[in-house]
Design a protein around this motif. Structure first.
Motif, short mmCIF file in Angstrom:
data_model
loop_
_atom_site.label_atom_id
_atom_site.label_comp_id
_atom_site.label_asym_id
_atom_site.label_seq_id
_atom_site.Cartn_x
_atom_site.Cartn_y
_atom_site.Cartn_z
N ARG A 22 0.92 -1.18 -0.06
CA ARG A 22 -0.14 0.03 -0.09
C ARG A 22 0.83 1.21 -0.08
N HIS A 23 0.50 2.42 -0.93
CA HIS A 23 1.21 3.53 -0.81
C HIS A 23 0.29 4.85 -0.31
N CYS A 24 1.09 5.63 0.40
CA CYS A 24 0.63 6.85 1.09
C CYS A 24 0.00 7.62 -0.30
N LYS A 25 -1.26 8.06 -0.26
CA LYS A 25 -1.90 8.82 -1.44
C LYS A 25 -1.51 10.32 -1.47
N SER A 26 -0.70 10.39 -0.59
CA SER A 26 -0.15 12.03 -0.86
C SER A 26 1.25 11.99 -1.46
N CYS A 27 2.18 10.97 -0.68
CA CYS A 27 3.49 11.20 -1.21
C CYS A 27 4.05 9.95 -1.74
N GLY B 173 -4.85 5.60 4.69
CA GLY B 173 -4.17 6.00 3.34
C GLY B 173 -3.25 6.85 3.18
N ILE B 174 -2.87 7.47 4.17
CA ILE B 174 -1.73 8.43 4.08
C ILE B 174 -0.86 8.06 5.34
N CYS B 175 0.63 8.44 5.04
CA CYS B 175 1.68 8.09 6.06
C CYS B 175 1.53 8.98 7.17
#
Length: 542
Positions: free
Chosen positions: A506-511, A522-524
């Motif tokens: 899974r990856h941060c939607k922002s960075c 969904g974000i770090c």
């Protein structure tokens, strides 16, 4: 707003209401015969095979398709592209010429006696000796149920095979009594017994050959990492995954290349999965608005994947904890509620649309859909399918200059395109409609596949490419690069398969930073703190 413009707006609203009222008069007393004037109704023979998963329903229908004579034609209508492909390959392996037709692909054999297609692609103008409708209980689905209703009423066939859950028995009896079609009911039983394990099966105790079911993409990724860390090889399947990837993951599990399959309820139908045990690992499923207890009919459908005939003597089901286990036990001890009229969902039919436009040619798409909702309201036969997504797309379509010059049937067809305007596909949808209106060829999108491509981006691009393919088969001159689109889709598929083999992340939607598998956001953390600081600064500035 000036007084003149107010009067103008009021006048248009009055004319709109009058057009809607005119169109509503077409349905008369709202009897189904005013909506589905099929002259063959009453002369068809329907064989309904109703029973649980893994009880041989599809086998019976395929035998009828295999026995067609050279001059006869047959059609198999599937709920999923994967199932259409599976049946197509099964028939071809028996030496039968078959064409495959789905919304996004065509594999046409000029010698074909049988067409395998997704149910939305039914050609109601073709007569068949044998017609097969699979998963009939989907008629109650608020999004896609209209396709099953349409097939039931419009398919032209001497013999119809209706396959589904026992829940549609009352519906089929009512339908046959009303339409005059002959109905023969066959109740099928599982080839292998399905048994509940006496105790829950905790994740640490899951063994090879098990399907572990959860209800979100994030959960599939999280539990996939857990089982890999426990020493298992893992296959993974979820709904947003391209069908080709799902199929490959199912093959790996069947072949024993993966010990455990971690999946969402996307495995409930359409895949051949020889598992000895199904474990459900979550108690709730998001239904689009809120998280609720997993519906018992869905529990039965999922659990029924255990104990494939020819592979196991029995199938076993369990929950991962005592709460889920008890819910599963209750579900398996129960039965699906009977469907009957007016449960079938219905969308605007071709004949009704043609009559409506002849009566009120200035009607807009939104007016037509509104008239349909009002027409079906109060019907003792049908419910109006959920038109919210079509209305969203209609708002976009009506805002594109020149779209009102397209025939209404084409506009409605465009509204069925697999574009989710609520999930960021509005730009793609608008661009493709503009290409049709401007008669300007549009090039195929690129896959974006590469060493740094994220799985989320590849899935999004796959949907964009699939939308291009969908439009190609309806407007080939405006979307000519079908070969390139197919190649780019294959790149997406191959890259996604590689990601799964390496372990989905899974990856941060922002960075874009990789997130911990056990995380729920969904974000770090860094981006979350940055957003909090920005909100605080905004409040201070205010």
């Amino acid at each position: 707003m000036t007084r003149c413009s107010i009067w103008k707006l009021w006048g248009e609203q009055c004319r709109s209401r009058q057009r809607i009222k005119q169109i509503m008069s077409l349905a008369g007393d709202r009897h189904w015969s005013h909506i589905f004037p099929n002259p063959q109704l009453g002369s068809r023979h329907i064989e309904a095979y109703l029973g649980p998963t893994n009880s041989g329903k599809t086998y019976q229908a395929l035998q009828a398709l295999k026995s067609l004579k050279a001059h006869e034609r047959g059609v198999y209508l599937a709920p999923l592209r994967l199932l259409a492909i599976e049946v197509c390959e099964e028939l071809r392996s028996q030496g039968i010429a078959v064409s495959l037709i789905t919304g996004e692909e065509r594999d046409i054999d000029p010698q074909a006696r049988v067409v395998c297609s997704t149910i939305e692609m039914l050609n109601a103008n073709q007569h068949y000796s044998v017609g097969v409708i699979d998963e009939m209980q989907m008629i109650a689905d608020t999004q896609r149920g209209w396709a099953w209703t349409q097939a039931l009423f419009e398919i032209s066939a001497d013999r119809m095979f209706v396959l589904g859950s026992p829940s549609v028995e009352s519906l089929m009896k009512d339908f046959a009594e009303t339409s005059g079609d002959t109905l023969t009911l066959h109740h099928t039983q599982r080839f292998t017994p399905l048994q509940m394990k006496p105790q829950p099966i905790a994740p640490k105790s899951v063994t090879k050959g098990t399907i572990f079911v959860v209800f979100s993409r994030n959960s599939v990724i999280r539990w996939g990492e857990y089982f890999r860390a426990s020493g298992h090889s893992v296959a993974q399947i979820y709904g947003a995954m391209p069908p080709e990837v799902r199929r490959e993951e199912a093959r790996r599990f069947r072949a024993g290349e993966a010990d455990i399959l971690v999946a969402t309820d996307a495995v409930a139908m359409g895949l051949n999965l020889p598992a000895h045990t199904v474990v459900i690992g979550e108690s709730e499923k998001y239904n689009g608005q809120t998280s609720t207890a997993v519906p018992k009919p869905l529990v039965r459908q999922i659990a029924g994947r255990a104990g494939r005939y020819g592979h196991h003597d029995a199938g076993f089901a369990a929950g991962s904890d005592s709460v889920i286990h008890r819910h599963m036990q209750s579900a398996l001890n129960g039965q699906d509620e009977q469907f009957t009229f007016p449960l079938p969902n219905i969308a605007p039919t071709r004949g009704w649309v043609a009559n409506a436009m002849e009566l009120a040619p200035e009607t807009t798409v939104r007016e037509l859909l509104t008239a349909w909702q009002q027409t079906v309201k109060g019907s003792r036969w049908f419910r109006c399918v959920d038109l919210s997504e079509m209305l969203d797309k209609a708002h976009v379509l009506d805002g594109i200059e020149g779209s009102d010059q397209l025939p209404m049937a084409e506009r409605l067809q465009i509204l069925t395109a697999p574009a989710d305007v609520r999930a960021g596909q509005t730009h793609h949808f608008r661009t493709m409609v503009a290409a049709i209106l401007e008669n300007h060829p549009l090039t195929s999108p690129a896959s974006g596949a590469g060493p740094h491509a994220r799985s989320e981006d590849l899935e999004s691009t796959y949907k964009h490419l699939s939308l291009y393919c969908w439009f190609h088969y309806r407007y080939p001159k405006a979307f000519p690069e079908i070969g390139k689109a197919a190649t780019e889709r294959t790149k997406c598929v191959n890259q996604l398969i590689a990601h799964i083999r390496q372990g989905l992340k899974r990856h941060c939607k922002s960075c874009g930073k990789v997130l911990p598998a056990k995380g729920v956001f969904g974000i770090c953390e860094s981006c979350h703190q940055a957003q909090r600081r920005q909100r605080q600064w905004d409040r201070d500035d205010y």
